[in-house]
Each structure stands twice: as C-alpha cells, then as structure tokens.
Design an enzyme around this catalytic site. Structure first.
Site, PDB file in Angstrom:
ATOM      1  N   LYS A 158      30.494  39.183  46.535  1.00 40.16           N
ATOM      2  CA  LYS A 158      31.394  39.070  47.679  1.00 40.16           C
ATOM      3  C   LYS A 158      32.682  39.812  47.357  1.00 40.16           C
ATOM      4  CE  LYS A 158      34.766  36.684  49.146  1.00 40.16           C
ATOM      5  NZ  LYS A 158      35.433  37.660  50.047  1.00 40.16           N
TER       6      LYS A 158
ATOM      7  N   GLU B 125      39.582  35.479  36.196  1.00 41.03           N
ATOM      8  CA  GLU B 125      40.703  36.352  35.833  1.00 41.03           C
ATOM      9  C   GLU B 125      41.727  36.224  36.939  1.00 41.03           C
ATOM     10  OE1 GLU B 125      43.121  38.890  36.091  1.00 41.03           O
ATOM     11  OE2 GLU B 125      41.908  40.679  35.707  1.00 41.03           O
TER      12      GLU B 125
ATOM     13  N   CYS C 120      46.849  43.694  38.245  1.00 39.51           N
ATOM     14  CA  CYS C 120      47.015  42.392  37.582  1.00 39.51           C
ATOM     15  C   CYS C 120      47.740  42.525  36.250  1.00 39.51           C
ATOM     16  CB  CYS C 120      45.663  41.720  37.390  1.00 39.51           C
ATOM     17  SG  CYS C 120      44.485  42.684  36.417  1.00 39.51           S
TER      18      CYS C 120
ATOM     19  N   GLU D  90      54.164  36.017  40.276  1.00 46.46           N
ATOM     20  CA  GLU D  90      53.657  37.360  40.547  1.00 46.46           C
ATOM     21  C   GLU D  90      54.122  37.835  41.917  1.00 46.46           C
ATOM     22  OE1 GLU D  90      49.526  39.011  38.956  1.00 46.46           O
ATOM     23  OE2 GLU D  90      49.295  37.145  40.042  1.00 46.46           O
TER      24      GLU D  90
END
Length: 501
Positions: free
Chosen positions: A178, A253, A287, A388
């Site tokens: 997905k 992750e 990331c 973030e």
C-alpha cells in the site's frame, strides 16, 4: 479518463477497479494539474487482497521455490526496472513534484536494492549447531514469515517500497503493498514489472487508498503476519497498538530529528555545503534530513551567515525546470503544517534569518512551494527543535564542549541519523559512538548503501531495513533437532520394566 477505465488495483493476479468504482485524482504539487486517476480501494478490496496473499502463501506456490529461484526472480525485476527506469522516474517526478534528476537517482537506488537482495538470497541462510554429540543433527533454518502488509510513504515512494518488496520476495513471502495515496504511480509500475517477471498469482498484491480506510485493516487483520511501515510517529503508534491484538511482527521507520554537529576544527567549507544539502534537498521532505544544526559557538556567526546566504540563493521549480535545485512540498495540507511550525517557532523565541513563508514567485504560485528557512537562537526546549517539520526548515543551536554537543544531539525522542564534522578523528569517533542514532555520518551527510542496515533508535522505529537484517525481518527462525540414534530417556521409572511375561 473515465472511472470505468481505471484498473489500478492488483489483486490475486488481476488488475481491477475498486469494488465500488471509486477513484482518486493525483495532482501535481508543482501546479495542481491532473497527473493521473487511480482506483480508490475500499474495505472489500483490502479483504480480497489479504485473502489472495494468504491463499498463495499457504499453498506454498512461491515459498517452496528455492533461494536460487527466488533470487533469479528478484534479479529479473531489477533488469526490468533498469529497462523502464526513465519512464518510472517520470512517473515518480509527476506524483511528488520533485525534480526529474532526483527521481532518476531514486530509481537507480531502487535497482541497486533489488540487485543486492538478489545476490544476498544466494548466500547461506541456515546453520548447523555443533553440540559435541555425533548422534544429534541440530540445525537452525530460515523460513518466510508469511503474509506481509507493506505500507510506504510519499517522499520516496518507490525507493521505500523497494526496501520492503525486494527482501519480502527474496525470503518467499506473499504481500500486499500500500503506497501513499498521494504518490501511487511508481508502485503501479513496479507491480506490472513484478507480474511480467513471473511472480505466481496472489503473491504480490497492490492496494491504493487512504490509510484510515485501507491501511488500518492491513494492520489488524489476523491473516497478516507482519506489518512493515514507513511514515509518521502517530501512525506508527497506532499500528503497534493494532498489531498487538494479533501479536504480529512489526517493522517501523518513523522519522527523525537529526543533529548535524559542526566542530570548529572541521573543514568548514565542506561542512557548510553539506549542511545546506542536508536540510534543503527535496525541500526537507527526507526522514534523515539534517534539520538540527549544532554548531560550536566560536564559529556560529561565520557558519550561519554562509548558510543563510546559500539558502537565499536556492532556486525552486518543478520537475521540468532544469535550473531548479529543489521542488515543492507534497500538498497544500503539508504546506500549511510547515507554515504553522515556523509560526510556532517564532512565538517560542526563535529568530527568523531567511524564508519562513510560502514562495511568492509568480511562476510558483500554483504549487506548494515553501522558501528555504533558517531559524537561529534555538534551544532544545523548543518544539521546533523537538518536532519534525518535514520541510525546508533549519534550526540552529550552539554548544561549547564535546560533552554538550553529545548531550544536545541525544536530546530528542528520535534516533534515526546524525552527523559529526571534525578534523580530529578520535573526537569524531567518540561523538559518533555516543550519539543514540541508527546511522552516524562522520565528515559526510546522507549517503546510504543497500548493503548497510538502516533504522533508528527510540521513537524512530523498530527493526532494520537494508543489509542482511533487512532480509531477516521477513524470515522466521526454526530449530530442527534430529536424533539419529534414538533411545529411551530413562527419566521416569517404567512399571513395565522388570515385569515377566
């Protein structure tokens, strides 16, 4: 393109419409133009994809292949990717808005991942346990974990998918992929190549749609054995909770807040150049982006002045702009998130040196462009340092000592990556070993190789991708003990012993 013509779900070896014929428009982050129309799966489609994967795995139609046979298949996929590399790079560039040259690098990396796992599959995976008894044959063997839900992000759609799909196929698993609902085109292309390569029916399945609708069932269904997810922390936590109900294996992750530490004895010209790339490449939608600059106090003014000058000169543009150095954010919603992030930072006391707003350039007015941004006078207590942004925003902190640099570098819930810049090898090594992050670069920033593990400490995730460990995530370990000369144990007294007939 009509809804009736959209068959972009791949379930049980067939390209299908969504069961309710729902579709989604994929629009360019560069100018909002229509890129493509894809099927939008629903719960019924997900269930059918899981059933197909489960049936294929339980039948051993693929898991029974030898390691050599599966490795040859993965190598064929790499060959097909190489054949269609330019086409796939164009698809990914269209969905993400990133420059075509970046997308080309990404697809080259995808090919290298498939080739690496094709080679790794040919190495020895079982081992003999020597126990000092010639009557006993004790072996540790590996078997595929089963049916895997592979859920990817939008920033590096095919690259992140390759980190999951290549080892899953090498191991002999069946899977449902997905991709992000924002960037499905390269995943569709990959499944077509997997089909062309000869993967058996039902082994590889593709579901498209929003995470809340199609992602959630993939993480909770008891027919799924493993969930591998790359994305945000909040979603990762939800996946952990859902997976716990059926005790699935998980690999997560979940991003990072990555410190880039520059000591005064570093090669400052090189360190500054890498610092700019570390945070502004792909507009910070990485990331492992070096969004936290930790700079020794004595060189702060010099380093920051040069970074600001470089940031102001960065050229933004769309996939076809040959002069562009970076591109747009992925969506309007993400642009609003980054804008709010900067506003909150200023409210906390950060000093804006450049950027901080949506681009006002006329040629970029239809896209989601955010100016490269530098925030100074930051401290680790600020949310802009801890959270973030996933955008082109650099926060700057200062330190005076080696121990302070380490303490600041570890002052985050995340632990994905970081860098150390110093002309003193011993100091650089000390700091690298002390930082609680999964990857540390010394006098460099950003490179990775398929052969080396990737993953984080703390809230950056669980498990590893790439390297041998990336394959091990998709394997179960079994111990087989064979006694070649069986005898009675003699542990309990036997009433029949001593009786006469």
């Amino acid at each position: 393109m009509s809804a009736q013509s959209v068959k972009s779900l791949f379930i049980d070896g067939e390209w299908r419409h969504a069961s309710d014929r729902s579709t989604r428009e994929i629009r360019s982050p560069h100018d909002g133009s229509l890129v493509t129309l894809v099927a939008e799966a629903g719960a019924n489609d997900v269930s059918e994809a899981i059933a197909a994967a489960r049936k294929s795995f339980d039948s051993a139609i693929f898991s029974s292949w030898s390691w050599a046979e599966r490795s040859a298949l993965v190598a064929r996929i790499a060959d097909l990717l190489e054949r269609d590399a330019e086409k796939i790079a164009s698809l990914e560039s269209g969905d993400t808005g990133k420059r075509l040259v970046e997308a080309r690098y990404d697809i080259a990396d995808v090919i290298s991942v498939f080739r690496y796992y094709a080679g790794l599959g040919l190495t020895e995976h079982d081992r003999v346990v020597h126990i000092g008894d010639d009557r006993i044959n004790s072996r540790i063997v590996t078997e595929p974990v089963g049916v895997c839900a592979l859920i990817g992000p939008w920033n590096y759609p095919l690259l992140q998918a390759s980190w999951k799909v290549a080892p899953a196929l090498t191991a002999g698993c069946s899977f449902i992929l997905k991709p992000s609902e924002l960037t499905p085109s390269s995943a569709i292309a990959l499944l077509k190549l997997i089909e062309e390569a000869g993967v058996p029916r039902g082994v590889a399945n593709l579901i498209l749609g929003a995470g809340a609708v199609v992602g959630a069932p993939l993480t909770s269904d008891q027919r799924i054995d493993l969930v591998s997810f790359t994305g945000g922390l909040a979603t990762g936590k939800a996946i952990m909770k859902a997976a716990s109900e059926t005790v699935k294996k998980i690999a997560l992750e979940l991003g990072g807040k990555n410190p880039n530490i520059i000591f005064a004895d570093a090669d400052l010209d090189v360190a500054i150049d890498h610092a700019v790339t570390a945070v502004f490449l792909h507009s910070g939608q990485v990331c492992s982006a070096g969004t936290r600059l930790l700079v020794e106090r004595s060189i702060h003014d010099l380093v920051v002045k040069k970074i600001v000058k470089r940031a102001k000169a960065i050229s933004m543009g769309g996939p076809a702009d040959l002069e562009a150095e970076t591109g747009p954010l992925i969506s309007r919603g993400h642009l609003e998130k980054v804008s709010k992030y900067v506003a909150n930072a200023l409210a906390e006391g950060a000093k804006l040196l450049t950027g901080g707003k949506r681009s006002t350039l006329p040629l970029l007015s239809k896209g989601w462009y955010f100016e490269p941004t530098v925030l100074d006078d930051c401290t680790s207590s600020m949310s802009c340092v801890q959270d973030e942004s996933f955008g082109p925003v650099l926060t700057v902190e200062v330190f005076d000592t080696e121990s302070e640099a380490i303490s600041l570098g570890n002052d985050t819930i995340y632990g994905l990556a970081g860098a150390v810049w110093s002309g003193d090898p011993e100091k650089a090594n000390r700091v690298a070993r002390a930082l609680r992050h999964g990857t540390i670069w010394v006098n460099d920033f950003g490179p990775y190789k398929a052969q080396a593990e990737w993953g984080g400490f703390k809230a950056s995730g669980i498990g590893r991708e790439l390297g041998p460990s990336g394959l091990h995530e998709y394997l179960e370990i079994k111990h087989i003990w064979t006694n070649t000369s069986p005898a009675r144990s003699g542990w309990f007294a036997d009433a029949e012993q001593g009786e006469t007939e």
